[in-house]
Motif scaffolding. Structure first.
Motif, PDB file in Angstrom:
ATOM      1  N   THR A  75     -36.445 -12.710 -32.345  1.00 14.77           N
ATOM      2  CA  THR A  75     -35.972 -12.922 -30.986  1.00 14.77           C
ATOM      3  C   THR A  75     -36.247 -14.372 -30.618  1.00 14.77           C
ATOM      4  O   THR A  75     -37.352 -14.873 -30.861  1.00 14.77           O
ATOM      5  CB  THR A  75     -36.698 -12.006 -29.998  1.00 14.77           C
ATOM      6  N   GLY A  76     -35.259 -15.037 -30.064  1.00  8.68           N
ATOM      7  CA  GLY A  76     -35.437 -16.426 -29.690  1.00  8.68           C
ATOM      8  C   GLY A  76     -34.885 -16.713 -28.312  1.00  8.68           C
ATOM      9  O   GLY A  76     -33.984 -16.013 -27.822  1.00  8.68           O
ATOM     10  N   ARG A  77     -35.439 -17.747 -27.684  1.00  4.62           N
ATOM     11  CA  ARG A  77     -34.936 -18.151 -26.374  1.00  4.62           C
ATOM     12  C   ARG A  77     -35.170 -19.644 -26.174  1.00  4.62           C
ATOM     13  O   ARG A  77     -36.238 -20.169 -26.511  1.00  4.62           O
ATOM     14  CB  ARG A  77     -35.629 -17.372 -25.256  1.00  4.62           C
ATOM     15  N   TYR A  78     -34.156 -20.312 -25.634  1.00  2.00           N
ATOM     16  CA  TYR A  78     -34.274 -21.720 -25.252  1.00  2.00           C
ATOM     17  C   TYR A  78     -33.874 -21.833 -23.787  1.00  2.00           C
ATOM     18  O   TYR A  78     -32.809 -21.364 -23.386  1.00  2.00           O
ATOM     19  CB  TYR A  78     -33.359 -22.599 -26.106  1.00  2.00           C
ATOM     20  N   VAL A  79     -34.749 -22.428 -22.982  1.00  2.00           N
ATOM     21  CA  VAL A  79     -34.494 -22.591 -21.557  1.00  2.00           C
ATOM     22  C   VAL A  79     -34.638 -24.066 -21.198  1.00  2.00           C
ATOM     23  O   VAL A  79     -35.650 -24.700 -21.534  1.00  2.00           O
ATOM     24  CB  VAL A  79     -35.471 -21.755 -20.704  1.00  2.00           C
ATOM     25  N   ASP A  80     -33.630 -24.600 -20.551  1.00  2.00           N
ATOM     26  CA  ASP A  80     -33.682 -25.955 -20.002  1.00  2.00           C
ATOM     27  C   ASP A  80     -33.400 -25.831 -18.509  1.00  2.00           C
ATOM     28  O   ASP A  80     -32.255 -25.694 -18.091  1.00  2.00           O
ATOM     29  CB  ASP A  80     -32.647 -26.849 -20.687  1.00  2.00           C
ATOM     30  N   ASP A  81     -34.465 -25.851 -17.727  1.00  2.00           N
ATOM     31  CA  ASP A  81     -34.372 -25.586 -16.292  1.00  2.00           C
ATOM     32  C   ASP A  81     -34.741 -26.850 -15.527  1.00  2.00           C
ATOM     33  O   ASP A  81     -35.863 -27.344 -15.627  1.00  2.00           O
ATOM     34  CB  ASP A  81     -35.321 -24.443 -15.919  1.00  2.00           C
ATOM     35  N   LYS A  82     -33.797 -27.367 -14.757  1.00  2.00           N
ATOM     36  CA  LYS A  82     -34.050 -28.586 -13.990  1.00  2.00           C
ATOM     37  C   LYS A  82     -34.693 -28.291 -12.640  1.00  2.00           C
ATOM     38  O   LYS A  82     -34.999 -29.222 -11.882  1.00  2.00           O
ATOM     39  CB  LYS A  82     -32.744 -29.369 -13.806  1.00  2.00           C
ATOM     40  N   GLY A  83     -34.880 -27.014 -12.318  1.00  2.00           N
ATOM     41  CA  GLY A  83     -35.556 -26.662 -11.088  1.00  2.00           C
ATOM     42  C   GLY A  83     -34.699 -26.916  -9.859  1.00  2.00           C
ATOM     43  O   GLY A  83     -33.487 -27.157  -9.941  1.00  2.00           O
ATOM     44  N   THR A  84     -35.335 -26.894  -8.701  1.00  2.00           N
ATOM     45  CA  THR A  84     -34.601 -27.045  -7.438  1.00  2.00           C
ATOM     46  C   THR A  84     -35.179 -28.153  -6.559  1.00  2.00           C
ATOM     47  O   THR A  84     -34.809 -28.273  -5.395  1.00  2.00           O
ATOM     48  CB  THR A  84     -34.620 -25.718  -6.653  1.00  2.00           C
ATOM     49  N   LEU A  85     -36.078 -28.960  -7.108  1.00  2.00           N
ATOM     50  CA  LEU A  85     -36.629 -30.107  -6.376  1.00  2.00           C
ATOM     51  C   LEU A  85     -36.253 -31.377  -7.118  1.00  2.00           C
ATOM     52  O   LEU A  85     -36.423 -31.463  -8.346  1.00  2.00           O
ATOM     53  CB  LEU A  85     -38.149 -29.990  -6.260  1.00  2.00           C
ATOM     54  N   PHE A  86     -35.761 -32.368  -6.387  1.00  2.00           N
ATOM     55  CA  PHE A  86     -35.189 -33.542  -7.037  1.00  2.00           C
ATOM     56  C   PHE A  86     -35.672 -34.843  -6.416  1.00  2.00           C
ATOM     57  O   PHE A  86     -36.000 -34.908  -5.230  1.00  2.00           O
ATOM     58  CB  PHE A  86     -33.660 -33.489  -6.970  1.00  2.00           C
ATOM     59  N   GLY A  87     -35.701 -35.861  -7.258  1.00  2.00           N
ATOM     60  CA  GLY A  87     -35.969 -37.216  -6.829  1.00  2.00           C
ATOM     61  C   GLY A  87     -34.841 -38.118  -7.286  1.00  2.00           C
ATOM     62  O   GLY A  87     -33.806 -37.661  -7.790  1.00  2.00           O
ATOM     63  N   LYS A  88     -35.059 -39.413  -7.135  1.00  2.00           N
ATOM     64  CA  LYS A  88     -34.037 -40.378  -7.523  1.00  2.00           C
ATOM     65  C   LYS A  88     -34.723 -41.553  -8.208  1.00  2.00           C
ATOM     66  O   LYS A  88     -35.685 -42.123  -7.667  1.00  2.00           O
ATOM     67  CB  LYS A  88     -33.258 -40.854  -6.297  1.00  2.00           C
ATOM     68  N   GLU A  89     -34.247 -41.898  -9.384  1.00  2.00           N
ATOM     69  CA  GLU A  89     -34.894 -42.928 -10.181  1.00  2.00           C
ATOM     70  C   GLU A  89     -34.435 -44.319  -9.720  1.00  2.00           C
ATOM     71  O   GLU A  89     -33.643 -44.982 -10.386  1.00  2.00           O
ATOM     72  CB  GLU A  89     -34.592 -42.720 -11.671  1.00  2.00           C
ATOM     73  N   LEU A  90     -34.969 -44.749  -8.576  1.00  2.00           N
ATOM     74  CA  LEU A  90     -34.652 -46.081  -8.066  1.00  2.00           C
ATOM     75  C   LEU A  90     -35.619 -47.128  -8.592  1.00  2.00           C
ATOM     76  O   LEU A  90     -35.260 -48.318  -8.687  1.00  2.00           O
ATOM     77  CB  LEU A  90     -34.695 -46.081  -6.534  1.00  2.00           C
ATOM     78  N   PHE A  91     -36.822 -46.702  -8.930  1.00  2.00           N
ATOM     79  CA  PHE A  91     -37.851 -47.647  -9.361  1.00  2.00           C
ATOM     80  C   PHE A  91     -38.449 -47.204 -10.685  1.00  2.00           C
ATOM     81  O   PHE A  91     -38.564 -46.010 -10.961  1.00  2.00           O
ATOM     82  CB  PHE A  91     -38.961 -47.750  -8.304  1.00  2.00           C
ATOM     83  N   ASN A  92     -38.830 -48.173 -11.488  1.00  2.00           N
ATOM     84  CA  ASN A  92     -39.602 -47.927 -12.691  1.00  2.00           C
ATOM     85  C   ASN A  92     -41.073 -48.181 -12.395  1.00  2.00           C
ATOM     86  O   ASN A  92     -41.409 -48.926 -11.452  1.00  2.00           O
ATOM     87  CB  ASN A  92     -39.121 -48.823 -13.831  1.00  2.00           C
ATOM     88  N   PRO A  93     -41.986 -47.606 -13.167  1.00  2.00           N
ATOM     89  CA  PRO A  93     -43.409 -47.783 -12.875  1.00  2.00           C
ATOM     90  C   PRO A  93     -43.846 -49.244 -12.796  1.00  2.00           C
ATOM     91  O   PRO A  93     -44.753 -49.586 -12.052  1.00  2.00           O
ATOM     92  CB  PRO A  93     -44.096 -47.046 -14.033  1.00  2.00           C
ATOM     93  N   SER A  94     -43.193 -50.120 -13.567  1.00  2.00           N
ATOM     94  CA  SER A  94     -43.618 -51.525 -13.622  1.00  2.00           C
ATOM     95  C   SER A  94     -42.970 -52.398 -12.550  1.00  2.00           C
ATOM     96  O   SER A  94     -43.223 -53.603 -12.512  1.00  2.00           O
ATOM     97  CB  SER A  94     -43.305 -52.107 -15.008  1.00  2.00           C
ATOM     98  N   ASP A  95     -42.161 -51.813 -11.678  1.00  2.00           N
ATOM     99  CA  ASP A  95     -41.536 -52.609 -10.619  1.00  2.00           C
ATOM    100  C   ASP A  95     -42.607 -53.134  -9.668  1.00  2.00           C
ATOM    101  O   ASP A  95     -43.481 -52.390  -9.217  1.00  2.00           O
ATOM    102  CB  ASP A  95     -40.520 -51.772  -9.848  1.00  2.00           C
TER     103      ASP A  95
END
Length: 905
Positions: free
Chosen positions: A287-307
């Motif tokens: 028995t196998g299962r693959y789940v790719d769930d993006k969920g229901t909470l979202f952000g926006k990638e406007l900045f990178n950590p090094s900005d």
């Protein structure tokens, strides 16, 4: 010749009954065959028969007797630890080969059930609009969001194929049991038998799918989209990425949920295949299962950590050009790609493979492997626009179960199982933990209060590994018609390793990332390696008399924490302390943690009060060691010089205890409708609370867990159900409960202790207590091609501690969150080709904005006085106040629509 045959799972059921002729005379020597197996028996002189050691499943029972027409009883359902009674009348045969066909029905009243138990088959799971086994469990009476009858999360034992799979470090299931792996599911929310231990509130007993008698192959493919017009607030960048942008390059917009989530929002692929390799001897199932769930909470990638932006919190040389509008001089670096990204959810790969070998008709060897890897991210409100700065949580799990099943006779069988569980959780940002891309803390501190981060990343690493070797053995014997005795035991050998540390980047490291050398837990450091041992033994007897059923048992539990503890916790950081009797001498401040034992009695009684009514009573005492991650906190007993607060674990803490009593009534109202009413009470003792003491070596305080808290839970559950007869079937479950626990209200426990005073405590509502919970499941099956199931959930809100004018109520959990109502639907249509099915699933049909969290000062999810106060100041950030104070996670998830296709080969 009919031979006893040992099935796959340890938890078995039993079939009994009697056979008579049309005049009511018993028939002796009637041959009874469990079709599709090699199991069978014959009736005794009084017409009685029994089949024990039967796997939970649905069977056809065939009765054969010379001179009489064969009787076939179809749809005979065998349930874990339950007796299925099938009695029949045979008539003399007039025509050779004559056969009588009878369809059995699940009885409205289960006369041998002595406690509150729900049983869900794989077919019933397929009909429900759920995505996980946990959601199925939450639909059962007395279970609310993983809490069994007011108990805490982590008080439930998870058992798979007769073997416990709890991760002792977290007291949770060692891996996610996928719903397509499940053959049947038993949820015990009442008093459970002596064979189950290390649980205070309930048991989830799962049997996975066995090897089918013929080769089968099934594949399911689901794709989900969010279908909601709710608007989400986002910061928008007018142009492309850049390092010399201005405040005016950013605006705020409202975007529909469906546009943010994209399609698909979730992918779910499931595979089941298996069959005989050597018919009757060797079989295989996967028995196998693959789940790719993006969920229901979202952000926006406007900045990178090094900005790195300039002049937000400090003025440029020469000062701001317009002190009233300093944002005009801000220089913003924003190099993110501008894509919407999930702030929750994750990916998971799961495989369950089983190999079964029938050594003889009485001996069976089976091997099960569960492999599961996953990755996920945690939700962080302030990282909405720099989501790549969050650590990723990785999980690597494997569980192996090797079992030997032996039938010694038609009345006695045994089981011996060995399992190895390895559960690893790792938290890191990059594959190379000290990757050069890591940036200093100041990058995450560029904005002020009520403003989202515009740079920065996590600076820490963690790795927890729990390895557990488990041996489980049992022997079950139907001594006579009245007594079925089961005895057994288990040993669990744990190897727990937990390592974590902080990462520093400053002038001392040449601004290169290095592991923080401090051993202070406050910096994220932890180095634990411990080998606790558990042992348990039990004996239980199921006594089945004509008018009474008794389940009685007793269990012995043993726990060795395998660690040392300070003799004097207030000086816990010192390995050597002055001798109280001779201050000039020193003594060790360490001693071995004591071994813990407990004897727990369990008893349940059921007796009929009429043909369609059964009353039951049950009582049990339960024992559970707190999770290892709490009792082994700060295992080195490190105290940072000058620290105001130091926290220790306490391996010497006593196990937590619960005594539970319930009284129940099962009553058939009609031939197809039944009622189940249960009144219950739980007395919870030795719950873990935080003890505060003055550190005698410093000016600070020391905290540690101790057995100080207690609680009570009382209430009742009421279930009404209509069994599957005709096109419509339904069930309704209502739970009323009062879950209270002790809470300190003295304000400063440590000062009261120094003054020789006791803590002031009060019983207050537990934070997860929902006073009223109503669940309903309605299924409509007009024909064998269409199936529609509707699930409704009406819940009163969990309590919270109110706040007025910045002052929190001195009574904890004094106000309820709002009541919520949610509906889900699942429908499928069977196609003529390959028994394929088209599947439709809708979660939150009406797109209800059911409050899950609220602001403490308003009791609402969409308003707080903090926003009014915040607007009096200056916002040092690019977002608006509306953006900051709008919290999608405070509301239920939006409407989601899933389309699926199932194909059988």
């Amino acid at each position: 010749m009919l031979l006893p045959f040992v099935g796959f799972a340890q938890s078995k059921g039993k079939i009994t009954g009697s056979v008579t002729d049309e005049s009511g005379e018993p028939l002796v020597g009637v041959q009874i065959i469990l079709e599709g197996t090699s199991r069978g028996t014959i009736t005794e002189p009084d017409g009685y028969y029994s089949l024990i050691n039967v796997d939970p499943d649905i069977y056809t029972l065939v009765f054969k007797y010379i001179g009489f027409a064969d009787v076939r009883v179809e749809n005979v359902e065998v349930i874990t630890d339950r007796t299925t009674e099938i009695s029949t009348t045979m008539r003399e045969s007039v025509i050779e080969g004559e056969e009588v066909i009878i369809t059995a029905e699940r009885p409205i009243v289960e006369k041998d059930r002595t406690t509150t138990t729900s049983y869900v088959s794989s077919k019933e799971i397929e009909n429900l609009p759920v995505q996980s086994v946990g959601e199925v469990v939450n639909l059962q009476a007395g279970v609310v969001e993983g809490h069994f009858r007011g108990g805490r999360i982590g008080e439930v034992a998870y058992v798979v194929n007769g073997v416990p799979i709890n991760n002792a470090y977290t007291n949770s299931a060692g891996f996610e049991i996928e719903q397509n792996m499940v053959s049947n599911l038993e949820v015990i929310s009442g008093v459970f038998n002596a064979e189950y231990g290390q649980a205070l509130s309930g048991v989830v007993n799962i049997t996975t799918k066995d090897v089918p008698s013929d080769w089968t192959f099934n594949i399911k493919n689901y794709a989900r989209a969010i279908a909601s017009n709710r608007k989400l607030i986002f910061l928008d960048r007018e142009g492309g990425p850049g390092s010399d942008l201005s405040y005016l390059d950013f605006t705020t917009e409202k975007v529909p949920y469906y546009e943010v989530a994209g399609i698909p929002n979730r992918l779910d692929l499931q595979l089941n295949a298996g069959g005989p390799i050597i018919p009757g001897k060797l079989g295989f199932q996967i028995t196998g299962r693959y789940v790719d769930d993006k969920g229901t909470l979202f952000g926006k990638e406007l900045f990178n950590p090094s900005d790195s932006s300039s002049y937000l919190q400090s003025s440029p040389p020469g000062g701001y050009t317009d002190p009233e509008n300093p944002e005009n001089d801000w220089i913003i670096e924003s190099t993110g790609n501008g894509d919407y990204v999930p702030l929750s959810g994750g990916k998971r790969y799961s495989i369950n493979g089983s190999l079964t070998y029938n050594l003889t008709g009485k001996t069976k060897l089976d091997y099960n492997a569960f492999l599961q890897n996953g990755e996920s991210t945690y939700f962080a409100h302030d990282r909405k626009y720099v989501p790549d700065g969050r650590n990723t949580q990785y999980s690597y799990n494997q569980t192996h179960i090797l079992s030997l099943r032996q039938a010694f006779s038609s009345k006695t069988f045994g089981n011996l199982s060995y399992s190895y569980l390895r559960s690893e959780a790792e938290s890191k940002l990059y594959s190379d933990v000290l990757d050069d891309r890591l940036v200093r803390p100041r990058y995450g501190q560029q904005t002020g209060a009520y403003a989202f981060a515009i740079g920065g990343n996590d600076l820490g690493y963690g790795n927890d590994i729990t390895q557990t070797h488990t041996i489980v053995g049992s022997l079950t014997s139907q001594i006579n018609r009245v007594h079925q005795v089961k005895m057994g035991g288990q040993v669990r050998l744990h190897d727990v390793s937990s390592n974590s540390y902080g990462i520093i980047i400053d002038s001392s490291t040449g601004f290169e990332p290095e592991i923080n050398p401090s051993r202070d837990p406050g910096t994220g450091f932890r180095d634990l390696d411990v080998n606790p041992v558990e042992f348990a033994a039990y004996i239980q007897d199921k006594i089945e008399l004509d008018n009474i059923i008794i389940n009685a048992g007793i269990r012995f539990d043993y726990f060795d924490p395998d660690f040392v503890v300070p003799k004097n916790y207030s000086l816990g950081g010192q390995e050597v302390i002055p001798d109280i009797n001779n201050p000039a001498d020193s003594v060790s401040n360490r001693k071995p943690a004591s071994i813990k034992t407990q004897i727990s009695p369990r008893v349940g009684i059921a007796f009929p009060i009429s043909e369609t009514g059964v009353v039951r009573f049950s009582y049990g005492l339960f024992f559970q060691t707190p999770s290892f991650n709490s009792i082994y906190l700060n295992p080195e007993y490190f105290v940072l010089e000058g620290s105001s607060v130091t926290s220790f674990g306490n391996p010497n803490i006593d196990p937590e205890q619960t005594s539970t009593f319930e009284i129940g009534l099962q009553q058939g109202l009609t031939e197809d409708i039944g009622l189940d009413l249960t009144l219950f009470t739980k007395d919870i003792r030795n719950l873990t609370a935080t003890l505060i003491e003055r550190n005698q070596a410093t000016s600070g305080i020391v905290t540690r867990p101790e057995n100080q808290d207690y609680g009570t839970v009382r209430g009742f559950t009421l279930s009404l159900s209509k069994r599957p007869v005709g096109a419509i079937r339904w069930n309704v479950d209502y739970t009323l409960q009062f879950a209270d626990g002790s809470a300190f209200i003295s304000g400063n426990s440590q000062l009261r202790r120094e003054a020789g005073l006791d803590d002031i405590t009060v019983l207050s509502r537990l934070g997860w207590d929902r006073r009223h919970v109503l669940n309903s499941v309605l299924t409509y099956v007009p024909n064998n091609k269409i199936n529609i199931t509707l699930v409704n959930r009406l819940n009163t809100g969990r309590p919270y501690t109110s706040e007025r004018s910045g002052v929190r109520s001195y009574i904890p959990n004094n106000v309820n969150r709002p009541t919520t109502f949610l509906s889900d639907l699942r429908a499928y249509y069977t196609l003529p080709w390959q028994q394929a099915q088209l599947i439709l699933q809708i979660e939150n049909i009406f797109d209800s904005k059911a409050p899950q969290e609220v602001y403490a000062d308003s009791g609402r999810p969409d308003f707080t006085r903090d926003e009014i106060n915040a607007r009096q100041g200056r916002l040092i950030g690019l977002n608006t106040y509306d953006d900051w104070f709008t919290r999608p996670e405070f509301l239920s998830a939006p409407r989601r629509i899933t389309l699926g296709l199932s194909i059988n080969f």
